[in-house]
Write an enzyme that holds these catalytic residues in place. Sequence first.
Site, mmCIF file in Angstrom:
data_model
loop_
_atom_site.group_PDB
_atom_site.id
_atom_site.type_symbol
_atom_site.label_atom_id
_atom_site.label_comp_id
_atom_site.label_asym_id
_atom_site.label_seq_id
_atom_site.Cartn_x
_atom_site.Cartn_y
_atom_site.Cartn_z
ATOM 1 N N GLY A 157 66.435 10.282 40.427
ATOM 2 C CA GLY A 157 66.231 11.492 39.640
ATOM 3 C C GLY A 157 66.588 12.727 40.427
ATOM 4 O O GLY A 157 67.232 12.643 41.478
ATOM 5 N N ASN A 158 66.197 13.872 39.911
ATOM 6 C CA ASN A 158 66.459 15.133 40.616
ATOM 7 C C ASN A 158 65.294 16.080 40.370
ATOM 8 O O ASN A 158 64.383 15.781 39.601
ATOM 9 C CB ASN A 158 67.800 15.731 40.169
ATOM 10 N N ARG A 159 65.305 17.244 41.028
ATOM 11 C CA ARG A 159 64.143 18.126 41.016
ATOM 12 C C ARG A 159 64.145 19.149 39.893
ATOM 13 O O ARG A 159 63.343 20.069 39.891
ATOM 14 C CB ARG A 159 63.997 18.794 42.388
#
Length: 220
Positions: free
Chosen positions: A29-31
């Site tokens: 995923g990412n932030r």
Amino acid sequence: RGGVDLAGKRVVVTAGGTREPLDPVRFLGNRSSGRQGVAIASAAQARGAEVVLIAAHLEVEPPEGVELVEVQTALELEEAVTEASRAADIVVMTAAVADYRPAETRDAKIKKSEAGQTLTLELVANPDILAGLASRKRDGQVLVGFAAETEPDPSALIELGRNKLAAKGSDFLVLNQVGWSQGFATESNEVVVLRKGGDIVMEASGSKLSVADRILDVIV
Ligand code: C5P
């Protein structure tokens, strides 16, 4: 702002970060928090638009009254935005879409006992959704992309943005700098908006809601 300058317009906004599953309990995923996309959806709704919010993982509540379509992966987001954009006047791709996904998703947890001290993941490229939308864009539809970059030098950042805008083929590109403590999970944002051809048409900083309204001003 009291105006309803988007009355009668259909606006599709994607927001949040996609999650690409590795196994039943893990993902890449990412932030992205979804704050900027949610702010654009709220602002568009307040200006009279009919809004479809295509939400990948969000850390904030989606606004009430929008049509919400929840997705996890880039491929799910592609399907949802392709469908929703058929009747849309404006499509804003705020979501942080994974460029790659695991080549395979395991049915069972990946085990340390099998992988040992190093584990190599094979990834395959996801389709570039924005570029696909741009290639099928109807006359009069406005397509807006985002680019979150870690480039610290302002002129190099603009250059990156111009290249990205040309590669994607959208009408506008909203460029912002991101880093460990900037851009993604924060309450405020600082953006530069480029239009097709590469000219800077707007610069704004402030709360994500005020930035959202400035971006909508440009689109209008
Ligand atoms: O190439 P990059 O990920 O920086 O491009 C960012 C823009 O492209 C965003 O608007 C994002 O929503 C969109 N994007 C996309 N499909 C991808 C990756 C990004 O539409 N696979």
